[in-house]
Design an enzyme around this catalytic site. Structure first.
Site, mmCIF file in Angstrom:
data_model
loop_
_atom_site.group_PDB
_atom_site.id
_atom_site.type_symbol
_atom_site.label_atom_id
_atom_site.label_comp_id
_atom_site.label_asym_id
_atom_site.label_seq_id
_atom_site.Cartn_x
_atom_site.Cartn_y
_atom_site.Cartn_z
ATOM 1 C CB CYS A 63 -0.069 -36.212 -2.010
ATOM 2 S SG CYS A 63 -0.531 -37.023 -3.544
ATOM 3 C CE LYS A 83 1.838 -23.460 -6.444
ATOM 4 N NZ LYS A 83 2.536 -24.567 -5.791
ATOM 5 C CG ASP A 91 1.136 -43.279 13.178
ATOM 6 O OD1 ASP A 91 1.909 -43.376 14.152
ATOM 7 O OD2 ASP A 91 -0.102 -43.243 13.290
ATOM 8 C CG ASN A 92 2.899 -40.410 6.797
ATOM 9 O OD1 ASN A 92 2.580 -41.602 6.720
ATOM 10 N ND2 ASN A 92 2.165 -39.440 6.298
ATOM 11 C CE1 TYR A 105 -7.714 -18.941 -5.138
ATOM 12 C CE2 TYR A 105 -6.051 -19.464 -6.786
ATOM 13 C CZ TYR A 105 -6.674 -19.735 -5.583
ATOM 14 O OH TYR A 105 -6.240 -20.783 -4.828
ATOM 15 N NE ARG A 139 -5.529 -22.719 -2.255
ATOM 16 C CZ ARG A 139 -4.470 -23.406 -2.702
ATOM 17 N NH1 ARG A 139 -3.307 -23.320 -2.096
ATOM 18 N NH2 ARG A 139 -4.589 -24.196 -3.746
ATOM 19 C CB SER A 141 -2.597 -30.743 -5.553
ATOM 20 O OG SER A 141 -3.133 -31.170 -6.756
ATOM 21 C CG HIS A 177 5.397 -28.049 -6.494
ATOM 22 N ND1 HIS A 177 4.323 -28.698 -7.052
ATOM 23 C CD2 HIS A 177 4.867 -27.229 -5.553
ATOM 24 C CE1 HIS A 177 3.209 -28.302 -6.481
ATOM 25 N NE2 HIS A 177 3.500 -27.415 -5.569
ATOM 26 C CG ASP A 229 3.796 -24.801 -2.598
ATOM 27 O OD1 ASP A 229 3.489 -25.977 -2.901
ATOM 28 O OD2 ASP A 229 3.506 -23.828 -3.307
ATOM 29 N NE ARG A 252 -1.817 -23.677 -8.938
ATOM 30 C CZ ARG A 252 -1.728 -24.753 -9.701
ATOM 31 N NH1 ARG A 252 -1.506 -24.631 -11.002
ATOM 32 N NH2 ARG A 252 -1.835 -25.951 -9.197
HETATM 33 C C1 OXD Z 1 -0.588 -25.957 -5.692
HETATM 34 C C2 OXD Z 1 -0.577 -24.994 -4.579
HETATM 35 O O1 OXD Z 1 -1.563 -26.015 -6.450
HETATM 36 O O2 OXD Z 1 0.403 -24.973 -3.830
HETATM 37 O O3 OXD Z 1 0.407 -26.680 -5.822
HETATM 38 O O4 OXD Z 1 -1.542 -24.225 -4.445
HETATM 39 MN MN MN Z 2 2.029 -26.197 -4.528
#
Ligand code: OXD
Ligand code: MN
Length: 595
Positions: A250, A206, A504-505, A197, A377, A248, A226, A277, A69
């Site tokens: 995380c 998005k 474990d989360n 892309y 991806r 992102s 999001h 997402d 992006r």
């Molecule tokens: C982002 C994605 O960048 O989901 O948030 O690709």
């Molecule tokens: Mn995203």
């Protein structure tokens, strides 16, 4: 096909502008899609993978200058500059239409205009919305057929309505100097030129489901966020739903598809994935907040996905998946990426399609030496996911018990805390931040504020967006979901992670749900309610009580610095920052002073 006059009129204008040699209406049938797959293989646009090992799977490579992006070239073209706010690029809409039409004029000549009717959300759901994307790329058609619900039924549901989002994508000659991703929220319109892309050209994702939909949600009284959506099933078989926003890097997709540790699985705990997402949320007839995942597939980052990090995501990619910019194993005609396993293919092409020598891999130059591009991806149908929720395809949405915000913070936020109430939770979301990792370019440990993980995706002024959150809280009253913050990334002084994360989360999710149900204790601190160490189940886990105590700690000095940074961050929003949030910041400072 359709007789919808607003659609036909727009298509006439677009044909006049773009001058396509052929026009194809995408009807969503398997025969039509299969013909397009064959055509794209003939032209070299897609590569057909080993159909015994990866049935229905293809590989596509984008131009090396077109792999992510482009936030710097993404615009919100509201009529008033002020309405795009301080966090978006803005251009006057008339000026931008003229510029984009000049770029796109005549570029479909010699190409086919594909007309894709699509629904974000199950077709006909009261929470769903319709879009029409035109494109000159078969790759876009085939990806949209996975990521959204497409085809004839969409026209039936649309009928004569003018409530649909116009999306023009033109590849042009993929010139980065003339690449623009533009949104016209007041006209329900998206225009994307000179990219091929995914994130820039799959306009349902998005562009529509976040940037345009966040604006629509503001005007119409709902929310486009999001956020992943998951269902947590307890041993009694009850399922409670949670929506969670993370910047992102995380582990959002991992959390959405989490597999609980064996000890909890044996007790009967399970996670169901509704979305990984995006979440669209509306107040239901009973006054609670209901969420749908507007998407129909996962557009996930491939590198790092393996059977341990995310078994369910990997399983989702085993059939009917399009891979973009991963490595091709020439020995068996399958795909590979860094972190898939420890056996890079010896005879392979890299993401650029060049012969690749895995022994030359250099961590410091991933883009130059890796097999797969770091942002490569998979586009996989959500229905492939072994833990996809039964509710995924139902249009009424799932009731949300908790909203979770999170980020990557080495020292600041505790493992988990609950905000004091909705307004305090909005404050927590508005101050959300993550620290850069060694994986990203630039300095390590730099704090990037990313309110509600919406920084690149909010289609209007973020001050108004915060005000909209506050208004939603007022409408929800005592039916509002509880708001939490998590941080899986606390480290010791040597930079080692103190919490194991991944499955474990689940232990933290259990505390969150118990809090929602009034079944767990907590201590009130300056920032919110933090669990006592004994409230988090550590059974069968290699984390001791002292470590858990340390990562639940709220450090006065660290938080005073944080409050000062939030004050700086808030300055951007000027007088559009709601007073309630300024009051929250003052309150935090007072609480810290008392510590
Ligand atoms: C982002 C994605 O960048 O989901 O948030 O690709
Ligand atoms: Mn995203």
């Amino acid at each position: 096909m359709t007789n919808n006059q607003s659609v036909l009129k727009w298509l006439d204008e677009m044909k006049e502008l773009l001058q396509p040699t052929n026009v194809m209406w995408i009807d969503g049938s398997e025969e039509q899609l299969e013909k397009l797959r064959e055509e794209s293989v003939q032209s070299g646009e897609m590569h057909k993978l080993n159909q015994d090992l990866l049935p229905g799977c293809y590989l596509h490579r984008t131009q090396p200058n077109d792999v992510a992006r482009v936030e710097g070239r993404t615009f919100i073209c509201s009529r008033e500059k002020e309405n795009a706010g301080p966090t978006n690029n803005w251009c006057d809409p008339q000026e931008m239409y003229t510029k984009l039409y000049n770029i796109a004029r005549g570029t479909y000549n010699g190409r086919t205009m594909y007309i894709i009717p699509y629904s974000m959300g199950p077709i006909g759901s009261p929470l769903a919305k319709i879009g029409v994307e035109i494109t000159d790329s078969i790759y876009v058609v085939l990806n949209m057929a996975i990521m959204t619900r497409i085809g004839e039924k969409v026209w039936e549901v649309l009928g004569d309505s003018n409530d649909w989002v116009r999306g023009l994508h033109a590849k042009c000659n993929v010139d980065p100097e003339n690449r623009y991703i533009c949104h016209f929220p007041e006209d329900n319109t998206i225009i994307s030129v000179n990219s091929a892309y995914g994130g820039n050209v799959l306009l349902g994702k998005k562009c529509f489901a976040l940037r345009i939909a966040s604006y629509q949600g503001w005007k119409e009284g709902w929310m486009a966020e999001h956020m992943l959506i998951l269902g947590l099933q307890n041993p009694k078989g009850e399922v409670k739903y949670v929506a969670a926003a993370f910047p992102s890097a995380c582990g959002k997709t991992n959390l959405a598809m989490l597999i609980p540790p064996k000890y909890l699985r044996d007790k009967g705990y399970k996670i169901w994935t509704v979305g990984d997402d995006i979440s669209w949320m509306k107040i239901g007839p009973d006054g609670r907040l209901y969420a749908i995942n507007p998407e129909n597939g996962f557009f996930g980052v491939a590198p790092g996905t393996n059977e341990h990090s995310n078994f369910n995501a990997l399983e989702s990619t085993k059939k009917n998946t399009i891979f973009t910019n991963v490595a091709l194993n020439l020995d068996n005609n399958t795909v590979w990426w860094e972190g898939l396993d420890k056996n890079p293919p010896k005879n392979a092409l890299n993401w650029r399609g060049e012969p690749w020598d895995y022994t030359k891999y250099d961590k410091a130059d991933k883009v130059g030496t890796s097999g797969a591009h770091p942002n490569s991806r998979f586009t996989a149908p959500a229905k492939n996911c072994p833990c996809i929720s039964d509710e995924f395809d139902k249009g009424q949405g799932v009731p949300i018990s908790a909203i979770i915000f999170g980020g990557r913070r080495a020292k600041c936020a505790p493992l988990v805390y609950q905000s004091k109430d909705w307004v305090n939770g909005v404050f927590v979301g508005s101050a959300m931040a993550s620290e850069t990792t060694a994986a990203a370019a630039g300095a390590v440990g730099v704090v990037r504020r990313d309110p509600m993980a919406m920084l690149p995706f909010c289609g209007y002024h973020m001050g108004d967006y915060f005000a909209h959150w506050l208004e939603m809280g007022e409408k929800l009253g005592d039916k509002a979901p509880k708001i939490f913050n998590v941080n899986w990334f606390r480290t010791d002084d040597d930079g080692n992670f103190l919490w194991p994360g991944f499955g474990d989360n689940m232990r933290v999710l259990n505390w969150i749900i118990d809090r929602c149900e009034g079944n767990a204790d907590a201590v009130e601190t300056a920032i919110g309610y933090v669990p006592r160490p004994e409230d988090i189940d550590l059974t069968d886990l290699d984390v001791d009580f002292e470590t858990l105590t340390s990562i639940l700690k709220v450090d006065k000095d660290v938080w005073e610095k944080e409050a000062a940074e939030i004050e700086e961050h808030y300055k951007k929003f000027g007088d559009r920052l709601p007073e309630e949030l300024r009051a929250q910041l003052n309150n935090l400072k007072e609480n810290l002073a008392k510590m």
